[in-house]
Design a protein around this motif. Structure first.
Motif, PDB file in Angstrom:
ATOM      1  N   VAL A  54       0.814  -1.148  -0.004  1.00  0.00           N
ATOM      2  CA  VAL A  54      -0.054   0.023   0.009  1.00  0.00           C
ATOM      3  C   VAL A  54       0.889   1.366   0.175  1.00  0.00           C
ATOM      4  O   VAL A  54       2.129   1.154   0.268  1.00  0.00           O
ATOM      5  CB  VAL A  54      -1.141  -0.216   1.327  1.00  0.00           C
ATOM      6  N   LYS A  55       0.289   2.217  -0.289  1.00  0.00           N
ATOM      7  CA  LYS A  55       0.933   3.588  -0.383  1.00  0.00           C
ATOM      8  C   LYS A  55      -0.061   4.525   0.385  1.00  0.00           C
ATOM      9  O   LYS A  55      -1.357   4.874  -0.473  1.00  0.00           O
ATOM     10  CB  LYS A  55       1.461   4.141  -1.499  1.00  0.00           C
ATOM     11  N   LEU A  56       0.050   5.386   1.370  1.00  0.00           N
ATOM     12  CA  LEU A  56      -0.760   6.208   1.947  1.00  0.00           C
ATOM     13  C   LEU A  56      -1.025   7.521   1.167  1.00  0.00           C
ATOM     14  O   LEU A  56      -0.082   8.057   0.342  1.00  0.00           O
ATOM     15  CB  LEU A  56      -0.329   6.718   3.565  1.00  0.00           C
ATOM     16  N   GLY A  59      -0.503  13.336   3.174  1.00  0.00           N
ATOM     17  CA  GLY A  59      -1.443  14.220   4.626  1.00  0.00           C
ATOM     18  C   GLY A  59      -1.837  13.129   5.781  1.00  0.00           C
ATOM     19  O   GLY A  59      -2.080  13.500   6.680  1.00  0.00           O
ATOM     20  N   ILE A  60      -1.642  11.570   5.240  1.00  0.00           N
ATOM     21  CA  ILE A  60      -1.945  10.665   6.341  1.00  0.00           C
ATOM     22  C   ILE A  60      -0.931  10.074   6.737  1.00  0.00           C
ATOM     23  O   ILE A  60      -0.113   9.515   6.057  1.00  0.00           O
ATOM     24  CB  ILE A  60      -3.033   9.775   5.554  1.00  0.00           C
ATOM     25  N   ASP A  61      -0.484  10.003   8.192  1.00  0.00           N
ATOM     26  CA  ASP A  61       0.719   9.846   8.809  1.00  0.00           C
ATOM     27  C   ASP A  61       0.692   8.301   8.972  1.00  0.00           C
ATOM     28  O   ASP A  61       1.874   7.508   8.981  1.00  0.00           O
ATOM     29  CB  ASP A  61       1.160  10.413   9.868  1.00  0.00           C
ATOM     30  N   ALA A  67      -3.687  -3.412  11.161  1.00  0.00           N
ATOM     31  CA  ALA A  67      -2.736  -3.711   9.737  1.00  0.00           C
ATOM     32  C   ALA A  67      -1.424  -4.059  10.231  1.00  0.00           C
ATOM     33  O   ALA A  67      -0.640  -3.079  10.962  1.00  0.00           O
ATOM     34  CB  ALA A  67      -3.161  -2.676   8.858  1.00  0.00           C
ATOM     35  N   GLN A  68      -0.709  -5.094  10.023  1.00  0.00           N
ATOM     36  CA  GLN A  68       0.725  -5.760  10.474  1.00  0.00           C
ATOM     37  C   GLN A  68       1.583  -5.293   9.417  1.00  0.00           C
ATOM     38  O   GLN A  68       1.635  -5.784   8.279  1.00  0.00           O
ATOM     39  CB  GLN A  68       0.365  -6.975  10.767  1.00  0.00           C
ATOM     40  N   LYS A  69       2.607  -4.456   9.702  1.00  0.00           N
ATOM     41  CA  LYS A  69       3.535  -3.945   8.604  1.00  0.00           C
ATOM     42  C   LYS A  69       4.759  -4.788   8.803  1.00  0.00           C
ATOM     43  O   LYS A  69       5.066  -5.317   9.653  1.00  0.00           O
ATOM     44  CB  LYS A  69       3.997  -2.618   8.944  1.00  0.00           C
ATOM     45  N   ILE A  70       5.198  -5.327   7.575  1.00  0.00           N
ATOM     46  CA  ILE A  70       6.379  -6.170   7.397  1.00  0.00           C
ATOM     47  C   ILE A  70       7.535  -5.256   7.158  1.00  0.00           C
ATOM     48  O   ILE A  70       8.356  -5.307   8.156  1.00  0.00           O
ATOM     49  CB  ILE A  70       6.148  -7.171   5.937  1.00  0.00           C
ATOM     50  N   ARG A  71       7.414  -4.167   6.265  1.00  0.00           N
ATOM     51  CA  ARG A  71       8.587  -3.355   6.063  1.00  0.00           C
ATOM     52  C   ARG A  71       7.947  -2.251   5.169  1.00  0.00           C
ATOM     53  O   ARG A  71       6.907  -2.169   4.665  1.00  0.00           O
ATOM     54  CB  ARG A  71       9.679  -3.866   5.040  1.00  0.00           C
ATOM     55  N   SER A  72       8.813  -1.144   5.333  1.00  0.00           N
ATOM     56  CA  SER A  72       8.118   0.131   4.362  1.00  0.00           C
ATOM     57  C   SER A  72       9.557   0.698   3.837  1.00  0.00           C
ATOM     58  O   SER A  72      10.667   0.231   4.058  1.00  0.00           O
ATOM     59  CB  SER A  72       7.722   1.280   5.260  1.00  0.00           C
ATOM     60  N   ASN A  73       9.424   1.636   2.421  1.00  0.00           N
ATOM     61  CA  ASN A  73      10.679   2.036   1.984  1.00  0.00           C
ATOM     62  C   ASN A  73      10.633   3.512   1.895  1.00  0.00           C
ATOM     63  O   ASN A  73       9.625   4.155   2.314  1.00  0.00           O
ATOM     64  CB  ASN A  73      10.931   1.517   0.698  1.00  0.00           C
ATOM     65  N   ARG A  74      11.681   4.242   1.391  1.00  0.00           N
ATOM     66  CA  ARG A  74      11.706   5.881   1.373  1.00  0.00           C
ATOM     67  C   ARG A  74      10.830   6.434   0.344  1.00  0.00           C
ATOM     68  O   ARG A  74      10.449   7.646   0.458  1.00  0.00           O
ATOM     69  CB  ARG A  74      13.192   6.172   1.238  1.00  0.00           C
ATOM     70  N   LEU A  75      10.114   5.456  -0.514  1.00  0.00           N
ATOM     71  CA  LEU A  75       9.251   6.117  -1.347  1.00  0.00           C
ATOM     72  C   LEU A  75       7.801   5.756  -0.783  1.00  0.00           C
ATOM     73  O   LEU A  75       6.928   6.305  -1.523  1.00  0.00           O
ATOM     74  CB  LEU A  75       9.405   5.326  -2.787  1.00  0.00           C
ATOM     75  N   GLY A  76       7.646   5.435   0.167  1.00  0.00           N
ATOM     76  CA  GLY A  76       6.269   5.495   0.686  1.00  0.00           C
ATOM     77  C   GLY A  76       5.565   4.271   0.678  1.00  0.00           C
ATOM     78  O   GLY A  76       4.360   4.102   1.233  1.00  0.00           O
ATOM     79  N   TYR A  77       6.244   3.149   0.239  1.00  0.00           N
ATOM     80  CA  TYR A  77       5.353   1.979  -0.149  1.00  0.00           C
ATOM     81  C   TYR A  77       5.542   1.182   1.177  1.00  0.00           C
ATOM     82  O   TYR A  77       6.558   0.913   1.810  1.00  0.00           O
ATOM     83  CB  TYR A  77       5.913   1.301  -1.254  1.00  0.00           C
ATOM     84  N   ILE A  78       4.576   0.238   1.393  1.00  0.00           N
ATOM     85  CA  ILE A  78       4.125  -0.312   2.936  1.00  0.00           C
ATOM     86  C   ILE A  78       3.903  -1.623   2.535  1.00  0.00           C
ATOM     87  O   ILE A  78       2.760  -1.935   1.936  1.00  0.00           O
ATOM     88  CB  ILE A  78       3.636   0.332   4.198  1.00  0.00           C
ATOM     89  N   ASP A  79       4.722  -2.786   2.992  1.00  0.00           N
ATOM     90  CA  ASP A  79       4.137  -4.342   2.772  1.00  0.00           C
ATOM     91  C   ASP A  79       3.330  -4.618   3.781  1.00  0.00           C
ATOM     92  O   ASP A  79       3.935  -4.405   5.081  1.00  0.00           O
ATOM     93  CB  ASP A  79       5.445  -5.064   2.513  1.00  0.00           C
ATOM     94  N   LEU A  80       2.201  -5.031   3.879  1.00  0.00           N
ATOM     95  CA  LEU A  80       1.421  -5.467   5.007  1.00  0.00           C
ATOM     96  C   LEU A  80       1.114  -7.200   5.049  1.00  0.00           C
ATOM     97  O   LEU A  80       1.019  -7.488   4.119  1.00  0.00           O
ATOM     98  CB  LEU A  80      -0.069  -4.727   5.034  1.00  0.00           C
TER      99      LEU A  80
END
Length: 565
Positions: A54-56, A59-61, A67-80
């Motif tokens: 996902v990508k928020l 303005g949404i922090d 929702a359980q996060k695995i990892r995220s990156n500097r471009l704002g993509y988050i693996d759930l």
């Protein structure tokens, strides 16, 4: 009920009033049997059911803890993590409905694409057409799989077939036979058989020449045995003997690029081979005819027609009620006499591609019967060319067309359909069991795992149970791995791994204390659950008792005493 309850919880935790705006997605989703695929540019990628990305919105922090996060990156993509027990597509819909995300997308399992370094590979357009490169990510052929080439003879001195500067060969010329000269020297003046041999199993990834369908990975691929059944033309009186001799020599695939008139002797030889679980593949013929030539027309033979570069039937390719499958048969580049290479047209050069695919299947699953190999080849074809494929009496392996048979052979889909793979949960809570599906008969398994897990049952079986490590203080992500020892008849070993497994920290355990006891009575309770040193214990009911942990230095056995107050 449990799944619906979990889904309701996530909707409650994540949803807000209002529908989400249209989200950015790539590819379309398609279900095939029990699998889900992302389809992009006509290519199918199997969906990873354990992870959503996902990508928020700006303005949404953040988002709810549900929702359980695995990892995220500097471009704002988050693996759930997709919660266990929740359907993947429903979970994606829940996330989309929140309106908090610009992107909610599926992930897929790709392939490491083997592109061989053979200098003439660029001339082999047909390899991509039959999806050979993806099939080679699973296997490139095993020397324990034997293919007999019944043809005009083979120049086994060719460096891309026999011994060259690379020091190995894919042919056992000593085991073959020349029925014309009555010797085992199968080198003749007709290059037809050498061309066929190269298509099936020329040495692959060895920096010279071409890539055979089952030619190995810069090492020995399948084993080919050459038989000369006629130099200028096939001799029908020889073919039955050659089929029997090939079967008795241990061949599991017999390759025929010839046609002769039908005889009882050849029919009997074909039946003998099939009864011994041999796959027989034969070219349909080049007579511009609506009738398949013999012996391809025999019901126990896979009849192979030819297509051109436009994915339609080559005009010379025989077709009709006996046709089974098609592969490319125009401008087929292969080995020839005098260490050479060139291109020719013909169903003669289509059939050996199917023999090569059959050899790949048997390299992975040497336990399959000849009929099972034939079935998977026919069931996994591509319905190409704009033809009408329909359900046809006597054709049990799918829809069929008289000009294309079941369709274009797909090497990858055929091999993948029968290849061993690990199935099991995406989350381990305390313990979980994993199983290898499609495990060959007689194979043994050596299981290993990442940190955070330990094997809790004896090794060597198709099923293994793993415990989460008792001292975990937070969730981690790991893998389980299985090395399959095939034994005789297939690749020596195959390595499988299941990645991105969520390993949950141990849950708080609860000791149930009987409520009925006399005042002052000392009670002793034993807990036999597998528990970590740092487990927190509670008493239920939690009033009227005191409890001491005597602790006997064992994770799997703790003794407690309590006194009724």
């Amino acid at each position: 009920m449990k799944r619906n309850l979990l889904l309701t919880i996530f909707i409650f935790c994540l949803c807000q009033i209002g529908l989400a705006q249209s989200l950015k997605k790539i590819g379309t989703l398609e279900r095939k049997n029990d699998s889900i695929f992302v389809v992009e540019n006509g290519k199918y990628y199997i969906v990873n059911k354990n992870v959503v990305t996902v990508k928020l919105k700006s303005g949404i922090d953040g988002f709810e803890k549900a929702a359980q996060k695995i990892r995220s990156n500097r471009l704002g993509y988050i693996d759930l993590v997709v919660p266990e027990g929740i359907d993947l597509e429903k979970y994606v819909s829940v996330l989309e409905y929140t309106g908090k995300f610009d992107i909610v997308e599926y992930n897929n399992i790709g392939q490491y694409c083997v592109i061989t370094n053979d200098i003439e590979r660029s001339n082999q357009w047909y390899l991509n057409n039959i999806n050979a490169f993806n099939a080679w990510d699973i296997t490139m052929g095993s020397s324990n799989t034997t293919v007999a080439i019944l043809d005009s003879g083979t120049d086994w001195r060719h460096p891309d077939i026999g011994n060259g500067s690379d020091g190995y060969k894919n042919i056992n010329e000593q085991a073959g036979w020349n029925y014309i000269s009555n010797t085992n020297n199968v080198i003749t003046s007709n290059g037809h058989g050498t061309r066929v041999t190269g298509i099936v199993g020329a040495k692959s990834n060895n920096y010279i020449g071409i890539s055979g369908i089952s030619g190995g990975n810069n090492s020995v691929g399948i084993t080919m045995i050459p038989f000369c059944v006629g130099i200028d033309a096939p001799d029908g009186s020889i073919i039955d003997d050659a089929i029997i001799d090939a079967t008795d020599s241990g061949a599991k695939v017999i390759q025929l690029s010839l046609n002769v008139a039908q005889t009882n002797a050849i029919n009997a030889a074909i039946d003998y081979a099939v009864q011994n679980n041999v796959v027989i593949v034969c070219a349909s013929g080049n007579n511009y005819s609506s009738m398949v030539s013999y012996p391809a027309s025999h019901q126990n033979v896979i009849a192979v027609g030819a297509t051109n570069k436009s994915n339609v039937r080559a005009n010379f390719s025989n077709y009709g009620t006996s046709l089974d499958v098609v592969v490319p048969g125009v401008d087929i580049f292969s080995t020839t006499l005098n260490d050479g290479y060139n291109s020719q047209d013909g169903t003669s050069f289509a059939a050996p591609q199917v023999s090569g695919v059959a050899a790949l299947i048997l390299s992975v699953r040497p336990d399959l019967t000849g009929q099972q190999v034939r079935d998977v080849i026919e069931q996994t074809t591509q319905k190409i060319g704009g033809y009408s494929y329909v359900t046809t009496s006597g054709r049990s392996n799918g829809t069929w067309n008289q000009e294309m048979g079941y369709g274009l052979v797909d090497a990858y889909d055929a091999v993948y359909a029968i290849a061993p793979r690990i199935s099991g949960p995406s989350t381990v809570c305390n313990q979980a069991t994993f199983t290898i599906t499609n495990l060959p008969q007689g194979a043994t398994v050596n299981w290993t795992c990442s940190s955070g897990l330990s094997l809790s049952v004896p090794n060597g079986n198709s099923t293994a149970t793993f415990q989460s490590f008792p001292d975990l203080i937070t969730n981690v992500y790991g893998w389980v791995q299985a090395e399959i020892q095939m034994g005789a008849g297939g690749d020596p070993s195959m390595m499988l791994r299941k990645e991105n497994i969520t390993i949950n920290k141990p849950r708080i355990q609860e000791l149930i204390v009987p409520a009925i006891a006399n005042t002052g009575e000392v009670l002793t309770f034993t807990c036999t659950m597998y528990t970590p040193w740092n487990a927190n214990w509670t008493i239920t009911p939690n009033t009227g008792f005191s409890m001491n942990d005597l602790g006997n230095n064992s994770h799997s056995h703790r003794v407690f005493t309590g006194r009724k107050l």
